[in-house]
Design a protein around this motif. Structure first.
Motif, PDB file in Angstrom:
ATOM      1  N   ARG A 107       0.883  -1.230  -0.070  1.00 40.84           N
ATOM      2  CA  ARG A 107      -0.024  -0.116  -0.168  1.00 40.84           C
ATOM      3  C   ARG A 107       0.891   1.166   0.060  1.00 40.84           C
ATOM      4  O   ARG A 107       0.524   2.209  -0.728  1.00 40.84           O
ATOM      5  N   ALA A 108       1.873   1.431   0.678  1.00 41.56           N
ATOM      6  CA  ALA A 108       2.826   2.393   0.815  1.00 41.56           C
ATOM      7  C   ALA A 108       3.581   2.583  -0.503  1.00 41.56           C
ATOM      8  O   ALA A 108       3.712   3.639  -0.878  1.00 41.56           O
ATOM      9  N   TYR A 109       3.910   1.561  -1.108  1.00 40.27           N
ATOM     10  CA  TYR A 109       4.579   1.665  -2.490  1.00 40.27           C
ATOM     11  C   TYR A 109       3.379   2.242  -3.497  1.00 40.27           C
ATOM     12  O   TYR A 109       3.894   3.484  -4.056  1.00 40.27           O
ATOM     13  N   LEU A 110       2.133   1.924  -3.533  1.00 35.77           N
ATOM     14  CA  LEU A 110       1.332   2.451  -4.535  1.00 35.77           C
ATOM     15  C   LEU A 110       1.177   3.928  -3.943  1.00 35.77           C
ATOM     16  O   LEU A 110       0.840   5.076  -4.731  1.00 35.77           O
ATOM     17  N   GLY A 111       1.104   4.046  -2.753  1.00 36.74           N
ATOM     18  CA  GLY A 111       0.647   5.802  -2.212  1.00 36.74           C
ATOM     19  C   GLY A 111       1.866   6.637  -2.461  1.00 36.74           C
ATOM     20  O   GLY A 111       1.508   7.660  -2.907  1.00 36.74           O
ATOM     21  N   PHE A 112       3.070   5.858  -2.694  1.00 35.20           N
ATOM     22  CA  PHE A 112       4.144   6.703  -2.941  1.00 35.20           C
ATOM     23  C   PHE A 112       4.097   7.198  -4.174  1.00 35.20           C
ATOM     24  O   PHE A 112       4.409   8.531  -4.690  1.00 35.20           O
ATOM     25  N   ALA A 193      -7.148  -0.029  -7.599  1.00 35.18           N
ATOM     26  CA  ALA A 193      -5.681  -0.444  -8.089  1.00 35.18           C
ATOM     27  C   ALA A 193      -4.879  -0.876  -6.507  1.00 35.18           C
ATOM     28  O   ALA A 193      -4.268  -2.050  -6.661  1.00 35.18           O
ATOM     29  N   GLU A 194      -5.274  -0.282  -5.321  1.00 32.41           N
ATOM     30  CA  GLU A 194      -4.924  -0.912  -4.202  1.00 32.41           C
ATOM     31  C   GLU A 194      -5.363  -2.333  -3.823  1.00 32.41           C
ATOM     32  O   GLU A 194      -4.360  -3.162  -3.522  1.00 32.41           O
ATOM     33  N   GLN A 195      -6.454  -2.723  -4.290  1.00 30.69           N
ATOM     34  CA  GLN A 195      -6.988  -4.187  -4.021  1.00 30.69           C
ATOM     35  C   GLN A 195      -6.122  -4.867  -5.007  1.00 30.69           C
ATOM     36  O   GLN A 195      -5.773  -6.217  -4.644  1.00 30.69           O
ATOM     37  N   ILE A 196      -6.003  -4.670  -6.220  1.00 28.64           N
ATOM     38  CA  ILE A 196      -5.356  -5.235  -7.349  1.00 28.64           C
ATOM     39  C   ILE A 196      -4.049  -5.743  -6.807  1.00 28.64           C
ATOM     40  O   ILE A 196      -3.646  -6.884  -6.849  1.00 28.64           O
ATOM     41  N   LEU A 197      -3.344  -4.669  -6.290  1.00 28.45           N
ATOM     42  CA  LEU A 197      -1.990  -4.933  -5.686  1.00 28.45           C
ATOM     43  C   LEU A 197      -2.001  -5.613  -4.562  1.00 28.45           C
ATOM     44  O   LEU A 197      -1.322  -6.673  -4.579  1.00 28.45           O
ATOM     45  N   VAL A 198      -2.655  -5.368  -3.515  1.00 30.09           N
ATOM     46  CA  VAL A 198      -2.597  -6.170  -2.269  1.00 30.09           C
ATOM     47  C   VAL A 198      -3.091  -7.468  -2.400  1.00 30.09           C
ATOM     48  O   VAL A 198      -2.263  -8.463  -1.928  1.00 30.09           O
ATOM     49  N   ASP A 199      -4.225  -7.827  -2.873  1.00 29.86           N
ATOM     50  CA  ASP A 199      -4.664  -9.113  -3.371  1.00 29.86           C
ATOM     51  C   ASP A 199      -3.586  -9.976  -4.079  1.00 29.86           C
ATOM     52  O   ASP A 199      -3.454 -10.923  -3.859  1.00 29.86           O
ATOM     53  N   GLY A 200      -3.006  -9.126  -5.107  1.00 32.29           N
ATOM     54  CA  GLY A 200      -2.040  -9.985  -5.942  1.00 32.29           C
ATOM     55  C   GLY A 200      -0.902 -10.392  -5.082  1.00 32.29           C
ATOM     56  O   GLY A 200      -0.598 -11.505  -5.437  1.00 32.29           O
TER      57      GLY A 200
ATOM     58  N   ARG B 169      -4.873  -8.117 -12.329  1.00 33.44           N
ATOM     59  CA  ARG B 169      -3.292  -8.601 -11.620  1.00 33.44           C
ATOM     60  C   ARG B 169      -2.196  -9.166 -12.776  1.00 33.44           C
ATOM     61  O   ARG B 169      -1.214  -8.729 -12.729  1.00 33.44           O
ATOM     62  N   ILE B 170      -2.846  -9.984 -13.646  1.00 33.07           N
ATOM     63  CA  ILE B 170      -1.728 -10.471 -14.532  1.00 33.07           C
ATOM     64  C   ILE B 170      -1.258  -9.489 -15.339  1.00 33.07           C
ATOM     65  O   ILE B 170       0.174  -9.626 -16.093  1.00 33.07           O
ATOM     66  N   TRP B 171      -2.039  -8.641 -15.947  1.00 31.48           N
ATOM     67  CA  TRP B 171      -1.622  -7.520 -16.802  1.00 31.48           C
ATOM     68  C   TRP B 171      -0.602  -6.592 -16.217  1.00 31.48           C
ATOM     69  O   TRP B 171       0.528  -6.075 -16.544  1.00 31.48           O
ATOM     70  N   SER B 172      -0.960  -6.137 -14.917  1.00 29.16           N
ATOM     71  CA  SER B 172      -0.005  -5.381 -14.080  1.00 29.16           C
ATOM     72  C   SER B 172       1.230  -5.961 -13.859  1.00 29.16           C
ATOM     73  O   SER B 172       2.508  -5.489 -13.843  1.00 29.16           O
ATOM     74  N   LEU B 173       1.342  -7.444 -13.628  1.00 30.27           N
ATOM     75  CA  LEU B 173       2.488  -7.977 -13.422  1.00 30.27           C
ATOM     76  C   LEU B 173       3.473  -8.110 -14.784  1.00 30.27           C
ATOM     77  O   LEU B 173       4.723  -7.683 -14.781  1.00 30.27           O
ATOM     78  N   SER B 174       2.587  -8.254 -15.799  1.00 28.15           N
ATOM     79  CA  SER B 174       3.324  -8.256 -16.938  1.00 28.15           C
ATOM     80  C   SER B 174       4.037  -6.971 -17.482  1.00 28.15           C
ATOM     81  O   SER B 174       4.954  -6.761 -17.876  1.00 28.15           O
TER      82      SER B 174
END
Lengths: 213, 213
Positions: A107-112, A193-200, B169-174
């Motif tokens: 979350r901090a990564y995306l926040g930054f 985006a936060e959910q995509i990242l954290v869940d991922g 998620r997969i697109w973001s990773l890619s």
DNA sequence: TGTACATCAGTGAACGCGCGTTCACTGATGTAC
DNA sequence: TGTACATCAGTGAACGCGCGTTCACTGATGTAC
């Protein structure tokens, strides 16, 4: 500790205008101006003249503090890495559970990336290994990621050499989410985006050590 | 099918030099020149004058084909999206097993970003929703990703509404792997960028429907 | 405390340059007859 | 098949502009005495 820290911390609230012949903190003002220009116009989207203008100073003044345009951009990247490391460290240190720490880190990564798009752009505007960049600072955050992942793997009694690949996957996901988010590509996703990242990130973690399905 | 396709396909092997007063295929030559300049110098790292010079033509000539600098860049992005869609489609269609198709898709994504850095840079140089960009073309690849994931979920009897988030998620990773790889940040990983991406995509897939560990 | 002076941050004018864009033009090409 | 002509892709000179960088300078600041 870090000699540059106080100067960085106070730089942003530098009073603009009403100054005499001497600026007082032109170096910091130029870095901030450049950061803002990068945020608004993307990498390469700034000129020395613009930065000087924004700092309320003649076009020749920056040369008292930076050898050239490139050096100014590098300074922005430098400060970005330092601030980034601090933000990541602060976010992580608030949590005892390493899984929560990892989520906070993501979350901090995306926040930054969101709140400091100028720093973020500068940080990734130079190829890895570029001399004048503070590898230690950058690696500090990455090492924190590695050690957090290692803790999680240890808890689950999984081999710790999985930490490296896992860290690169999570970092790649984070960078991908941050950059796609910045240009609006995640806007029409059902999830933030936060959910995509954290869940991922959690999914990548969960799959570690699992049989390949 | 696609009227632009043959023209795009042949554009690259346009014979340079030994031409008369008329160029023959200046539009394509300018797009290619711009693509190469973007690859070498990053987004915003090209000038109309450079592109014209590279195409062996006067600085005024591009105005016969493009209204301005921006239009030329947009044309590069357009062709990029079209070529990208084709490459992804071709790579995927070689596989019957949807999991293999997904892995091939991931590899094709990274392969495109690596072999066509100019197109790739142009494609992501405009914010999503930018008028003149071919949303259909871009969405074609994304829809293929969704349908491939949906097949995999169906095989595993998982709810298909998980496909959307999984696709993002997969697109973001890619995208993250592709962009970090491009600036050398994955070089000292124990795994290749390709492994990071394919293993990561598979891990994201494996974790779908799983309890959150 | 007051004065002389060294320091050096910022000035502003100047430079050469390459840019994007315009314009009237030129000459190759293709088509009508 | 040959000629006249319309078309329009590319030319080259010109423009105004803002850039990065240099230079001799100016004037604020701080320190030595």
């Amino acid at each position: 500790m870090d000699k540059r820290a106080p100067h960085i911390a106070t730089a942003r609230e530098q009073p603009i205008g009403k100054r005499g012949y001497h600026h007082g903190n032109l170096r910091a003002a130029l870095v901030n101006a450049t950061r803002d220009l990068l945020a608004a116009r993307g990498p390469q989207g700034f000129t020395l003249a613009d930065a000087a203008r924004k700092a309320g100073v003649s076009a020749a003044a920056p040369y008292r503090h930076f050898t050239d345009r490139d050096a100014l951009m590098r300074a922005v990247a430098n400060e970005g890495f330092i601030l980034f490391g601090k933000r990541i460290f602060t976010a992580t240190s608030e949590h005892c559970d390493p899984r929560e720490a990892l989520a906070a880190m993501a979350r901090a990564y995306l926040g930054f990336a969101r709140t400091e798009p100028g720093y973020y752009a500068a940080m990734f505007a130079f190829p890895k290994g570029d001399e004048a960049l503070p590898d230690e600072e950058h690696d500090a955050a990455f090492k924190l990621l590695i050690s957090t992942i290692t803790s999680i793997l240890a808890e689950r009694r999984l081999p710790e050499q999985a930490a490296g690949p896992l860290a690169f996957r999570i970092w790649s996901l984070s960078h991908g989410v941050a950059t796609l988010d910045a240009i609006g590509h995640l806007e029409y996703s059902a999830m933030s985006a936060e959910q995509i990242l954290v869940d991922g990130a959690m999914a990548l973690l969960a799959a570690a050590g699992q049989p390949p399905e």
